[in-house]
Enzyme design. Structure first.
Site, PDB file in Angstrom:
ATOM      1  N   ASP A 152      21.083 -97.808   4.012  1.00  0.00           N
ATOM      2  CA  ASP A 152      22.259 -97.323   3.292  1.00  0.00           C
ATOM      3  C   ASP A 152      23.526 -98.092   3.689  1.00  0.00           C
ATOM      4  O   ASP A 152      24.286 -98.551   2.833  1.00  0.00           O
ATOM      5  CB  ASP A 152      22.431 -95.813   3.517  1.00  0.00           C
ATOM      6  CG  ASP A 152      22.209 -95.391   4.955  1.00  0.00           C
ATOM      7  OD1 ASP A 152      21.888 -96.254   5.798  1.00  0.00           O
ATOM      8  OD2 ASP A 152      22.371 -94.193   5.261  1.00  0.00           O
ATOM      9  N   ASP A 160       6.901 -90.234  -2.039  1.00  0.00           N
ATOM     10  CA  ASP A 160       6.287 -91.323  -1.286  1.00  0.00           C
ATOM     11  C   ASP A 160       5.007 -90.874  -0.589  1.00  0.00           C
ATOM     12  O   ASP A 160       4.238 -91.685  -0.108  1.00  0.00           O
ATOM     13  CB  ASP A 160       7.282 -91.884  -0.261  1.00  0.00           C
ATOM     14  CG  ASP A 160       7.795 -93.248  -0.687  1.00  0.00           C
ATOM     15  OD1 ASP A 160       7.422 -93.696  -1.786  1.00  0.00           O
ATOM     16  OD2 ASP A 160       8.544 -93.867   0.086  1.00  0.00           O
TER      17      ASP A 160
HETATM   18  O1  UPG Z   1       9.092 -94.156   3.512  1.00  0.00           O
HETATM   19  C1  UPG Z   1       9.999 -93.369   3.215  1.00  0.00           C
HETATM   20  C2  UPG Z   1      10.822 -92.729   4.172  1.00  0.00           C
HETATM   21  C3  UPG Z   1      11.820 -91.847   3.745  1.00  0.00           C
HETATM   22  N1  UPG Z   1      11.984 -91.600   2.420  1.00  0.00           N
HETATM   23  C4  UPG Z   1      13.048 -90.645   1.972  1.00  0.00           C
HETATM   24  O2  UPG Z   1      14.259 -90.961   2.605  1.00  0.00           O
HETATM   25  C5  UPG Z   1      15.052 -89.805   2.768  1.00  0.00           C
HETATM   26  C6  UPG Z   1      15.701 -89.763   4.137  1.00  0.00           C
HETATM   27  O3  UPG Z   1      14.744 -89.592   5.131  1.00  0.00           O
HETATM   28  P1  UPG Z   1      14.940 -88.587   6.383  1.00  0.00           P
HETATM   29  O4  UPG Z   1      13.642 -88.514   7.064  1.00  0.00           O
HETATM   30  O5  UPG Z   1      15.614 -87.347   5.942  1.00  0.00           O
HETATM   31  O6  UPG Z   1      15.876 -89.471   7.303  1.00  0.00           O
HETATM   32  P2  UPG Z   1      17.271 -89.132   8.017  1.00  0.00           P
HETATM   33  O7  UPG Z   1      17.252 -89.764   9.357  1.00  0.00           O
HETATM   34  O8  UPG Z   1      17.667 -87.736   7.916  1.00  0.00           O
HETATM   35  O9  UPG Z   1      18.177 -90.042   7.052  1.00  0.00           O
HETATM   36  C7  UPG Z   1      19.489 -90.439   7.266  1.00  0.00           C
HETATM   37  O10 UPG Z   1      19.523 -91.818   7.640  1.00  0.00           O
HETATM   38  C8  UPG Z   1      18.879 -92.715   6.726  1.00  0.00           C
HETATM   39  C9  UPG Z   1      19.014 -94.135   7.256  1.00  0.00           C
HETATM   40  O11 UPG Z   1      20.327 -94.446   7.574  1.00  0.00           O
HETATM   41  C10 UPG Z   1      19.486 -92.557   5.332  1.00  0.00           C
HETATM   42  O12 UPG Z   1      18.774 -93.322   4.421  1.00  0.00           O
HETATM   43  C11 UPG Z   1      19.444 -91.101   4.897  1.00  0.00           C
HETATM   44  O13 UPG Z   1      19.986 -90.904   3.633  1.00  0.00           O
HETATM   45  C12 UPG Z   1      20.190 -90.270   5.927  1.00  0.00           C
HETATM   46  O14 UPG Z   1      20.188 -88.897   5.546  1.00  0.00           O
HETATM   47  C13 UPG Z   1      14.156 -88.604   2.486  1.00  0.00           C
HETATM   48  O15 UPG Z   1      14.530 -88.020   1.272  1.00  0.00           O
HETATM   49  C14 UPG Z   1      12.762 -89.209   2.373  1.00  0.00           C
HETATM   50  O16 UPG Z   1      11.994 -88.559   1.409  1.00  0.00           O
HETATM   51  C15 UPG Z   1      11.182 -92.214   1.477  1.00  0.00           C
HETATM   52  O17 UPG Z   1      11.329 -91.979   0.286  1.00  0.00           O
HETATM   53  N2  UPG Z   1      10.214 -93.083   1.896  1.00  0.00           N
END
Ligand code: UPG
Ligand code: MN
Length: 438
Positions: free
Chosen positions: A332, A26
């Site tokens: 999710d 992204d």
């Molecule tokens: O515009 C975006 C924003 C994030 N991501 C991807 O989304 C994932 C999760 O993002 P992260 O920043 O790691 O968020 P977390 O807060 O750690 O995410 C937790 O919480 C999110 C919302 O509940 C879930 O989607 C995730 O799977 C869960 O691990 C990563 O692989 C990013 O690359 C994208 O592809 N595009």
């Protein structure tokens, strides 16, 4: 980090010709693309190495951080050390180009794909970039021992400032569409970029459940426990959610199925794409297993671009009924709930060896930011038309609807916490007894 995520899932203990791995970038960065080229190259050595030394975990960074060289015979030791060195050199090259913010000239010349970035205005304004780095169908795509490699695809979906990109949900939906044209696997595993596969048997474990003759056809997704490999000793912010992961999700499993947690989850493609569960639905696994496209890789690259464009979803049900659902901070949770409300079951799996390891917030600030986002997201679900109590009425059992509520009302819990913090203190100061006298 992403190189390790990719390599760890490429090395699953599963026939590589049946695996296709898609990376959604992204950030739309040529540096990530370069890292992927390096990963694709290193995988030719890494995959046979994993098989030979029964490597676990299959993320090279995590493996070399914890493992020590084999003591058996000299040939093995030499082999082992040379792969370690190759990995370190690969990472060094990637890190150097990140530091210099530039791709080495000879690499740029070697791969005409980099020309795509001449048209990139910024990370929020660019065309779709789709590259099939390894075409698993190609008989030349083999590792150093001549075994086939899994397909590897890089995707940076189109981004334009005037179009909403819907964050992770939008990027996942673009991947679902592109992959449906290229490999169309019936089962999709989704792993966040800050995680890696920690158990090379995870595919086999989940297929075992999906293919269960009695109950398998009801299952829409199999969520693995999420563990973290950066936890501090005392874990003062309880980042591992031990009670949730080791107790509550097992409980949910017994009453209809756990929620979808966004990462480390195997989905049935049909269910994720909005199909309703019908009684007596039966999958003919022999039929679904061979549906790969037969066009050339460059033809697929060109024709699939439109699937990841900003306007493709206009006037479709993507983000509403199909794929991950838009408009929520916890895409999710809402997606999982919606799938369950269409009649599907889900399952929770926590094998002895954790399926996936990731990065948890460990400082106060990181924890506060993440908790606030999750609380906001959950409350948003509760106040929306998807509130499990109402939306799930007659669709999922009352027990499951109620079980969603404590999470949805996580934010409201602050009132009770505030009460416990303030009232007993005041009572003690004023000499009022906290408990009724007997
Ligand atoms: O515009 C975006 C924003 C994030 N991501 C991807 O989304 C994932 C999760 O993002 P992260 O920043 O790691 O968020 P977390 O807060 O750690 O995410 C937790 O919480 C999110 C919302 O509940 C879930 O989607 C995730 O799977 C869960 O691990 C990563 O692989 C990013 O690359 C994208 O592809 N595009
Ligand atoms: Mn994360």
């Amino acid at each position: 980090m992403v190189v390790n995520t990719i390599l760890s899932v490429m090395a699953y203990d599963y026939p590589p010709e049946k695996l296709s791995i898609y990376l959604s970038d992204d950030g739309g960065s040529d540096l990530t693309f370069y890292a992927m080229l390096e990963a694709a190259n290193f995988s030719k050595t890494w995959l046979p190495f994993c098989k030979k030394f029964r490597v676990e975990p299959t993320s090279p960074e995590a493996y070399f951080r914890t493992a020590s060289e084999p003591l058996s015979d000299a040939v093995n030791v030499k082999d082992w050390l040379s792969v370690k060195k190759l990995y370190e050199e690969t990472i060094m090259r990637i890190e150097t180009s990140i530091k210099l913010n530039r791709i080495p000239n000879h690499i740029r010349k070697q791969h005409k794909e980099f020309r795509e970035w001449d048209f990139v205005l910024s990370k929020h304004d660019h065309q779709t970039i789709l590259q099939i780095l390894i075409d698993g169908r190609d008989s030349n795509a083999v590792d150093i021992e001549g075994n086939p490699l899994p397909t590897l695809v890089y995707l940076a979906r189109e981004k334009r400032p005037q179009h909403h990109h819907h964050f992770k949900a939008g990027s996942m939906n673009a991947l679902i569409r592109v992959s449906s044209r290229i490999s169309n696997g019936p089962i999709i595993l989704n792993v966040d970029c800050d995680m890696y596969s920690n158990n090379s048997k995870a595919i086999k474990y989940s297929l075992c459940l999906f293919m269960d003759e009695k109950k398998g056809d009801e299952i829409a997704y199999i969520q693995f426990l999420q563990s973290f490999d950066n936890l501090t000793k005392n874990e003062i912010y309880a980042s591992s959610f031990r009670v949730l992961q080791q107790l509550e999700l097992h409980g949910l499993d017994a009453i209809g199925g756990p929620c979808y947690n966004g990462s480390g989850c195997f989905h049935r493609r049909e269910a994720l794409c909005g199909k309703k569960y019908e009684k007596n639905y039966k999958v003919d696994w022999k039929k679904v297993s061979d549906t790969k496209a037969d066009e050339s890789a460059s033809f697929l690259e060109e024709t699939c671009k439109v699937l990841a464009s900003c306007t493709f979803e206009h006037n479709t049900t993507w983000g509403k009924e199909m794929g991950l659902i838009y408009g929520f901070l916890v895409e999710d949770i809402i997606t999982g709930l919606n799938i369950q409300c269409k009649g599907w079951k889900s399952m929770y799996l926590s094998p002895e060896r954790d399926g996936f390891l990731g990065v948890a917030p460990i400082t106060l600030l990181q924890t506060l930011v993440q908790h606030k986002r999750w609380m906001d997201g959950h409350l948003q679900v509760f106040l929306s038309r998807y509130c499990p109590l109402l939306y799930g009425y007659k669709k999922i059992p009352l027990k499951l609807r109620l079980a969603y509520c404590p999470y949805n009302l996580w934010a409201a819990n602050c009132l009770a916490t505030l009460y416990i913090v303030v009232v007993p203190c005041l009572c003690l100061l004023k000499g009022i007894s906290l408990f009724p006298k007997v």
